[in-house]
Design an enzyme around this catalytic site. Sequence first.
Site, PDB file in Angstrom:
ATOM      1  CB  CYS A 163      -0.963  -0.018   1.176  1.00  0.00           C
ATOM      2  SG  CYS A 163      -2.014  -1.487   1.176  1.00  0.00           S
ATOM      3  CG  HIS A 303      -1.864   4.236   5.161  1.00  0.00           C
ATOM      4  ND1 HIS A 303      -1.814   4.204   3.784  1.00  0.00           N
ATOM      5  CD2 HIS A 303      -2.018   2.952   5.569  1.00  0.00           C
ATOM      6  CE1 HIS A 303      -1.921   2.943   3.376  1.00  0.00           C
ATOM      7  NE2 HIS A 303      -2.062   2.165   4.443  1.00  0.00           N
ATOM      8  CD  GLU A 314      -1.355   7.429   9.244  1.00  0.00           C
ATOM      9  OE1 GLU A 314      -0.936   8.206   8.363  1.00  0.00           O
ATOM     10  OE2 GLU A 314      -2.377   6.724   9.094  1.00  0.00           O
ATOM     11  CE  LYS A 335      -5.601   4.206   2.333  1.00  0.00           C
ATOM     12  NZ  LYS A 335      -4.646   5.317   2.543  1.00  0.00           N
ATOM     13  CG  HIS A 340      -6.586   0.821   1.362  1.00  0.00           C
ATOM     14  ND1 HIS A 340      -5.611   1.349   0.533  1.00  0.00           N
ATOM     15  CD2 HIS A 340      -5.909   0.221   2.390  1.00  0.00           C
ATOM     16  CE1 HIS A 340      -4.425   1.083   1.028  1.00  0.00           C
ATOM     17  NE2 HIS A 340      -4.577   0.405   2.156  1.00  0.00           N
ATOM     18  CG  PHE A 399      -0.147  -6.017   4.252  1.00  0.00           C
ATOM     19  CD1 PHE A 399      -0.623  -5.230   5.268  1.00  0.00           C
ATOM     20  CD2 PHE A 399      -1.005  -6.951   3.685  1.00  0.00           C
ATOM     21  CE1 PHE A 399      -1.925  -5.345   5.727  1.00  0.00           C
ATOM     22  CE2 PHE A 399      -2.309  -7.083   4.127  1.00  0.00           C
ATOM     23  CZ  PHE A 399      -2.778  -6.281   5.154  1.00  0.00           C
TER      24      PHE A 399
END
Length: 411
Positions: A163, A303, A314, A335, A340, A399
């Site tokens: 991502c 994010h 975050e 998002k 996403h 990831f």
Amino acid sequence: MKRKVVITGIGVVSPVGHGKEIFWNAIKEGKCGVDKLTRFDATDYTCKIAAEVKDFDIADYINKKEAKRMDRYTHYAIAACKMAIEDASLDLQTLDTERVGIILGSGVGGIETLEKQYEKLVEKGPGRVSPFFIPMMISNMAAGQMAIMTGAKAKNLTVVSACASGTNAIGDAFREIARGDADVMITGGAESPITPLAFAGFCSMKAMSTRNDDPKAACSPFDAQRDGFVMGEGAGIVVLEDLEHAVNRGANIIAELVGYGSTDDAYHITSPAPEGEGGARAMKLAIDDAKIAPEQVGYINAHGTSTQYNDEFETAAIKKTFAEHAYKLAVSSTKSMTGHLLGAAGAVEVIICALSLKDGFIPATMNYKNPDPACDLHYVVNEGRTANVQYAISNSLGFGGHNATVALKKY
């Protein structure tokens, strides 16, 4: 002394609309692209919602024969690339194409083609697998097709960092120009992951929201009741130029890229490191690269996936990076509107940061109702607002522990 790098063109294919103006107006208005899944039958899936691209026809951009030899993610990349070049008023015939490069991000590449061709193999045998299977499926082919279409002959790469792919791609392209290896870079991310197998995998991980009865409210970053991300798709492409090159051709400059940071957690295959340690280092690197003080940053496009650990860690990373200033700057996760977009998410969010700086408007985190004590920053919630921000950053976490941050300046 590194050269200055500016954004001169933007192209977007997204769940809330296509093209710079339509997309940005939708984001400002808080429009949500999440709805019931239509791409395939989701009866047996725990998640039955997605942020699908709608009202898109690749035939508006290339001929149908060419399109049949491309995966859907390449369709999105090609369309957004054409939009960005048009938006930049870039005449490629007049440029030294050996000084024009492409770096694209994609997390899963041609996964739709992979699934469909595997079905053919199983049902009809190896002789029925398409001879175009490999060049349609491999993750670098959207970038390859963009080069063929534009004639760009400098560096051509595809970044695969989950991502964080789109943000890494833009950051790497920024560096190409800053150090003098190119004058123009066409860069961003493209993804089309809404497929039966990919969806099943994320459902099995219990990573996606199951608010199937209320799709528009399903993605709720930083909210205490958040229950997972909503998968999206699309592409975001920007034209980056050396400032002098852009000024000399009379380009319309949207924003300046001033910093880039990229790190890894080296911790876990899916979870961010505790307290967002790696993300904090990426933000600090980007801010240091921009040669600004943390207090000069006014907006963060987070994010913000609407998953438990991402939003909490975050938030912790932002506090670690900005100390007391963390509570003064504006934070939002778009998002909540776009879903996403995986490997394309960062590219679309860098575009949002650029337009936010240019337009003097900070978009909202939609669907926020319940405060979470672990997520206690100044989130812009449910309605965007005007603000004269000079510096903004965009965060992406992937990831594998990938972290990427790009810093932008109002031009």
